[in-house]
Design a protein around this motif. Structure first.
Motif, PDB file in Angstrom:
ATOM      1  N   GLN A 130      -2.064  -2.152  -3.628  1.00  0.00           N
ATOM      2  CA  GLN A 130      -2.723  -3.149  -2.796  1.00  0.00           C
ATOM      3  C   GLN A 130      -4.202  -2.817  -2.626  1.00  0.00           C
ATOM      4  O   GLN A 130      -4.582  -1.674  -2.436  1.00  0.00           O
ATOM      5  CB  GLN A 130      -2.051  -3.205  -1.429  1.00  0.00           C
ATOM      6  CG  GLN A 130      -2.611  -4.290  -0.518  1.00  0.00           C
ATOM      7  CD  GLN A 130      -1.756  -4.448   0.716  1.00  0.00           C
ATOM      8  OE1 GLN A 130      -0.618  -4.863   0.645  1.00  0.00           O
ATOM      9  NE2 GLN A 130      -2.316  -4.099   1.851  1.00  0.00           N
ATOM     10  N   GLY A 133      -8.535  -3.260   2.389  1.00  0.00           N
ATOM     11  CA  GLY A 133      -8.977  -4.384   3.206  1.00  0.00           C
ATOM     12  C   GLY A 133     -10.390  -4.192   3.728  1.00  0.00           C
ATOM     13  O   GLY A 133     -10.826  -3.070   4.013  1.00  0.00           O
ATOM     14  N   HIS A 264      -9.813  -9.482  -3.358  1.00  0.00           N
ATOM     15  CA  HIS A 264      -8.785  -9.751  -2.356  1.00  0.00           C
ATOM     16  C   HIS A 264      -9.036  -9.005  -1.043  1.00  0.00           C
ATOM     17  O   HIS A 264      -8.310  -9.213  -0.072  1.00  0.00           O
ATOM     18  CB  HIS A 264      -7.410  -9.363  -2.909  1.00  0.00           C
ATOM     19  CG  HIS A 264      -6.335 -10.360  -2.601  1.00  0.00           C
ATOM     20  ND1 HIS A 264      -6.314 -11.652  -3.107  1.00  0.00           N
ATOM     21  CD2 HIS A 264      -5.235 -10.275  -1.821  1.00  0.00           C
ATOM     22  CE1 HIS A 264      -5.253 -12.288  -2.658  1.00  0.00           C
ATOM     23  NE2 HIS A 264      -4.588 -11.479  -1.875  1.00  0.00           N
ATOM     24  N   SER A 265     -10.057  -8.166  -1.013  1.00  0.00           N
ATOM     25  CA  SER A 265     -10.286  -7.335   0.171  1.00  0.00           C
ATOM     26  C   SER A 265     -10.627  -8.158   1.404  1.00  0.00           C
ATOM     27  O   SER A 265     -10.240  -7.796   2.527  1.00  0.00           O
ATOM     28  CB  SER A 265     -11.411  -6.336  -0.110  1.00  0.00           C
ATOM     29  OG  SER A 265     -11.015  -5.391  -1.076  1.00  0.00           O
ATOM     30  N   ILE A 268      -7.340  -9.616   2.849  1.00  0.00           N
ATOM     31  CA  ILE A 268      -6.574  -8.583   3.546  1.00  0.00           C
ATOM     32  C   ILE A 268      -7.264  -8.215   4.854  1.00  0.00           C
ATOM     33  O   ILE A 268      -6.618  -8.000   5.886  1.00  0.00           O
ATOM     34  CB  ILE A 268      -6.428  -7.340   2.653  1.00  0.00           C
ATOM     35  CG1 ILE A 268      -5.610  -7.673   1.399  1.00  0.00           C
ATOM     36  CG2 ILE A 268      -5.764  -6.196   3.409  1.00  0.00           C
ATOM     37  CD1 ILE A 268      -5.584  -6.562   0.382  1.00  0.00           C
ATOM     38  N   SER A 272      -5.657  -7.817   8.659  1.00  0.00           N
ATOM     39  CA  SER A 272      -5.496  -6.483   9.243  1.00  0.00           C
ATOM     40  C   SER A 272      -6.395  -6.281  10.456  1.00  0.00           C
ATOM     41  O   SER A 272      -5.960  -5.744  11.479  1.00  0.00           O
ATOM     42  CB  SER A 272      -5.764  -5.401   8.186  1.00  0.00           C
ATOM     43  OG  SER A 272      -7.039  -5.560   7.614  1.00  0.00           O
ATOM     44  N   SER A 296       3.570 -12.013   2.904  1.00  0.00           N
ATOM     45  CA  SER A 296       2.378 -11.327   2.410  1.00  0.00           C
ATOM     46  C   SER A 296       1.382 -11.088   3.530  1.00  0.00           C
ATOM     47  O   SER A 296       0.729 -10.029   3.587  1.00  0.00           O
ATOM     48  CB  SER A 296       1.721 -12.135   1.289  1.00  0.00           C
ATOM     49  OG  SER A 296       1.278 -13.390   1.757  1.00  0.00           O
ATOM     50  N   TYR A 300      -0.243  -7.539   4.936  1.00  0.00           N
ATOM     51  CA  TYR A 300      -1.677  -7.306   5.078  1.00  0.00           C
ATOM     52  C   TYR A 300      -2.048  -6.788   6.465  1.00  0.00           C
ATOM     53  O   TYR A 300      -3.087  -6.161   6.644  1.00  0.00           O
ATOM     54  CB  TYR A 300      -2.462  -8.592   4.833  1.00  0.00           C
ATOM     55  CG  TYR A 300      -2.389  -9.111   3.421  1.00  0.00           C
ATOM     56  CD1 TYR A 300      -2.086  -8.272   2.357  1.00  0.00           C
ATOM     57  CD2 TYR A 300      -2.620 -10.452   3.154  1.00  0.00           C
ATOM     58  CE1 TYR A 300      -2.002  -8.753   1.076  1.00  0.00           C
ATOM     59  CE2 TYR A 300      -2.553 -10.948   1.863  1.00  0.00           C
ATOM     60  CZ  TYR A 300      -2.249 -10.093   0.828  1.00  0.00           C
ATOM     61  OH  TYR A 300      -2.184 -10.577  -0.439  1.00  0.00           O
ATOM     62  N   GLN A 302      -2.117  -4.378   8.250  1.00  0.00           N
ATOM     63  CA  GLN A 302      -1.926  -2.937   8.109  1.00  0.00           C
ATOM     64  C   GLN A 302      -2.280  -2.201   9.389  1.00  0.00           C
ATOM     65  O   GLN A 302      -3.109  -2.629  10.171  1.00  0.00           O
ATOM     66  CB  GLN A 302      -2.840  -2.413   6.985  1.00  0.00           C
ATOM     67  CG  GLN A 302      -2.598  -3.099   5.660  1.00  0.00           C
ATOM     68  CD  GLN A 302      -3.759  -2.854   4.708  1.00  0.00           C
ATOM     69  OE1 GLN A 302      -4.831  -2.457   5.114  1.00  0.00           O
ATOM     70  NE2 GLN A 302      -3.521  -3.103   3.439  1.00  0.00           N
TER      71      GLN A 302
END
Length: 316
Positions: A130, A133, A264-265, A268, A272, A296, A300, A302
């Motif tokens: 992954q 983020g 994709h950061s 995410i 998060s 999903s 994310y 987190q």
């Protein structure tokens, strides 16, 4: 005089639910379905199994084949990508009139998870894992590192606005100044309390500078929201998904972010950071364009080490 006969209006043809779903399915999702169906076709050709077969045995064989040799180079897929292909292949089968039961799909997914555990036990890790983020510290570092140029203003606006609506690489690439080509969601981006990382101020500064320094066509309502700019400051056209991904990696590297961000950061990061600051999950989903209670999105959200907001805290 006789009356002119009235013409009866024919009722508009009804659109079935399948067609309506197709009309509102995002392009990136349709692209995933098409790619996964091609994987399914390769599987059927390799195993001499019929394409219109969705039984439990065939689905289990499909996931086994994907992890063993499914890629075109003969290597196995990462379990996460195999899971995506399984789900999309089931959608493709059902669209073609094949009955696929939930129990049979669940059995294939259980087999996939079991095989994934065996890979981990054997010390084999597949895929890049992954993406990291985005976080507030990184946003500040990026804002401070952007040069006082049109490119710098674009970079700052790209990252700060992207973070606030949980963008993927294709999202800013599809945005036009007045609308979007790839998405029907309407995320609301507010002024930030901290002017240094305010997405609205960054966007306004970028568009103002673009209008002043570039050809007027790049400020038109149907122009790309984010433009490519070469090393000499010339506009090269609208940014595509790949150029957005490369830009975010380059921008984070320039800012000294320890682990470089990917396309994709930002997506995410919204989930998060929003979770860490106590934002409601439904509000996060609506802002980021996820289905409410999306699996999903929950992944994310987190937590650094599990000590903060620990589910067992205070139970005994």
């Amino acid at each position: 005089m006789g009356r002119t006969p009235r013409r009866r209006r024919r009722p508009a043809p009804r659109r079935g639910p399948g067609r309506r779903r197709g009309e509102i399915t995002p392009e990136n999702t349709l692209d995933t379905y098409n790619k996964s169906w091609r994987v399914w076709e390769r599987f059927c050709a390799a195993t001499s199994l019929p394409e219109r077969e969705g039984s439990r045995g065939v689905l289990v064989a499909f996931v086994t084949w994907m992890l063993r040799e499914g890629q075109q180079n003969g290597k196995g897929y990462a379990p996460t990508l195999a899971s995506t292909h399984l789900a999309a292949a089931v959608v493709g089968l059902r669209q073609r009139g094949v009955q696929v039961s939930g129990d049979d799909q669940a059995a294939a997914r259980a087999a996939l998870e079991g095989l994934a555990v065996k890979l981990l036990q054997a010390g084999e890790r597949r895929g890049r894992g992954q993406a990291v983020g985005a976080d507030i510290h990184g946003l500040r570092a990026i804002a401070r590192s952007c040069p006082d140029t049109l490119t710098g203003d674009r970079d700052k606006a790209l990252v700060l606005t992207g973070f606030h609506y949980a963008s993927r690489s294709q999202d800013p690439a599809g945005l036009l100044t007045g609308k979007t080509k790839h998405s029907v969601r309407n995320a609301k981006i507010r002024y930030a309390d901290d002017p240094e990382i305010c997405p609205v101020r960054a966007w306004t500064a970028y568009r103002t500078r673009l209008a002043a320094e570039a050809d007027p066509r790049w400020s038109a309502p149907d122009a790309p929201a984010f433009v490519g700019i070469d090393q000499w400051g010339h506009i090269t056209g609208g940014m595509g998904p790949d150029s957005v991904t490369r830009a975010i990696k380059r921008i984070s590297k320039r800012a000294g972010v320890p682990i470089h961000w990917t396309g994709h950061s930002l997506r995410i990061g919204l989930a998060s950071v929003g979770c860490a600051k106590g934002k409601d999950g439904i509000a996060i989903a609506d802002q980021g364009g996820w289905a409410r209670h999306s699996r999903s999105m929950l992944i994310y959200m987190q937590r650094d080490d599990g000590w903060d907001d620990n589910a067992s805290a205070g139970l005994t």
